[in-house]
Design a protein around this motif. Structure first.
Motif, short mmCIF file in Angstrom:
data_model
loop_
_atom_site.label_atom_id
_atom_site.label_comp_id
_atom_site.label_asym_id
_atom_site.label_seq_id
_atom_site.Cartn_x
_atom_site.Cartn_y
_atom_site.Cartn_z
N LEU A 60 53.76 27.04 36.86
CA LEU A 60 53.00 27.38 35.66
C LEU A 60 51.69 26.61 35.64
CD1 LEU A 60 52.67 28.70 32.86
CD2 LEU A 60 53.99 26.78 31.93
N ARG A 61 51.71 25.35 36.05
CA ARG A 61 50.51 24.52 36.10
C ARG A 61 49.42 25.22 36.93
NH1 ARG A 61 51.73 18.98 38.80
NH2 ARG A 61 51.97 20.31 40.62
N GLY A 62 49.79 25.82 38.04
CA GLY A 62 48.83 26.56 38.86
C GLY A 62 48.26 27.76 38.13
N GLU A 63 49.10 28.44 37.36
CA GLU A 63 48.63 29.59 36.59
C GLU A 63 47.65 29.16 35.50
OE1 GLU A 63 51.64 32.36 35.21
OE2 GLU A 63 52.95 31.79 36.87
N VAL A 64 47.94 28.03 34.85
CA VAL A 64 47.05 27.52 33.79
C VAL A 64 45.73 27.10 34.40
CG1 VAL A 64 46.75 25.74 32.03
CG2 VAL A 64 48.97 26.86 32.31
N VAL A 117 56.80 26.79 27.27
CA VAL A 117 55.55 26.09 27.60
C VAL A 117 54.45 27.10 27.88
CG1 VAL A 117 54.42 24.50 29.21
CG2 VAL A 117 56.75 24.04 28.43
N ALA A 118 54.77 28.16 28.62
CA ALA A 118 53.78 29.20 28.91
C ALA A 118 53.28 29.85 27.63
CB ALA A 118 54.39 30.27 29.83
N ALA A 119 54.18 30.15 26.70
CA ALA A 119 53.77 30.75 25.43
C ALA A 119 52.91 29.80 24.63
CB ALA A 119 55.01 31.17 24.63
N LEU A 120 53.30 28.53 24.56
CA LEU A 120 52.52 27.53 23.84
C LEU A 120 51.11 27.43 24.39
CD1 LEU A 120 52.24 25.05 21.92
CD2 LEU A 120 53.16 23.67 23.78
N VAL A 121 50.99 27.28 25.70
CA VAL A 121 49.68 27.14 26.33
C VAL A 121 48.88 28.44 26.20
CG1 VAL A 121 48.58 26.87 28.59
CG2 VAL A 121 50.39 25.30 27.89
N GLY A 122 49.53 29.57 26.40
CA GLY A 122 48.84 30.86 26.30
C GLY A 122 48.26 31.10 24.92
N VAL A 123 49.07 30.88 23.88
CA VAL A 123 48.60 31.08 22.50
C VAL A 123 47.45 30.11 22.19
CG1 VAL A 123 49.25 30.84 20.06
CG2 VAL A 123 50.74 32.07 21.64
#
Length: 184
Positions: A60-64, A117-123
């Motif tokens: 996920l870190r790479g996606e962010v 975590v993905a949802a938190l960061v995405g929002v």
């Protein structure tokens, strides 16, 4: 977990902290086990991480990071919408602790930690793009640093991925250079 839609700054810091755990930034892996991941997410209502979660969050870190390095606002928003949708459900209106109505994005009850975590960061990063613009995704200004970050500061003048590390190194280097110039 309820992710506040109006207060994106906290989620942006999670994104920044997550991206800065990379060996590209620190020289060594800073997200080496569940304890490191638990420390990163301590302020959020997520399940206790297990070893399997660490590898998923590293991915996920790479996606962010890819979002922060995206070339266009449209590309960033498209990628962030996918992240927000990992475990996010339809927004809901709830009262905050002060009694005011606020929009939140809840996550599914059975959502995996990486999905939350993905949802938190995405929002949060979608909120940043909406409020402040795509140009708030930046590369670290410290020479030799490969870090990236999202600047959620009011003034928009943040220059370093980790001000306490990269900024301090740069300030020390500048101070030494001034002292050498005066000594000549």
């Amino acid at each position: 977990m309820l992710i506040p839609m109006a207060d994106y700054a906290a989620g942006v810091e999670v994104a920044n902290d997550l991206v800065s755990t990379s060996p590209t930034v620190r020289g060594a892996e800073a997200l080496s086990g569940p304890a490191d991941l638990a420390g990163l997410l301590a302020a959020y209502d997520v399940a206790a991480p297990v070893a399997d979660d660490v590898e998923k969050v590293r991915f996920l870190r790479g996606e962010v990071r890819a979002v922060m390095e995206s070339g266009t606002e449209d590309e960033a928003v498209e990628r962030l919408a996918l992240l927000a949708g990992h475990a996010g459900l339809a927004p809901v209106l709830r009262r905050d602790p002060s009694g005011r109505w606020r929009w939140y994005v809840p996550t599914a009850r059975d959502a995996a930690l990486v999905g939350e975590v993905a949802a938190l960061v995405g929002v949060a990063l979608l909120g940043l793009v909406r409020a402040l613009g795509h140009d708030r995704f930046r590369a670290c200004a410290a020479p030799g640093c490969g870090g990236v970050f999202a600047d959620a500061s009011r003034a928009g003048r943040r220059r370093y991925c980790m001000p306490e590390l990269c900024g301090n190194r740069q300030n020390v280097a500048n101070h030494r250079a001034r002292r050498r110039a005066v000594a000549r």
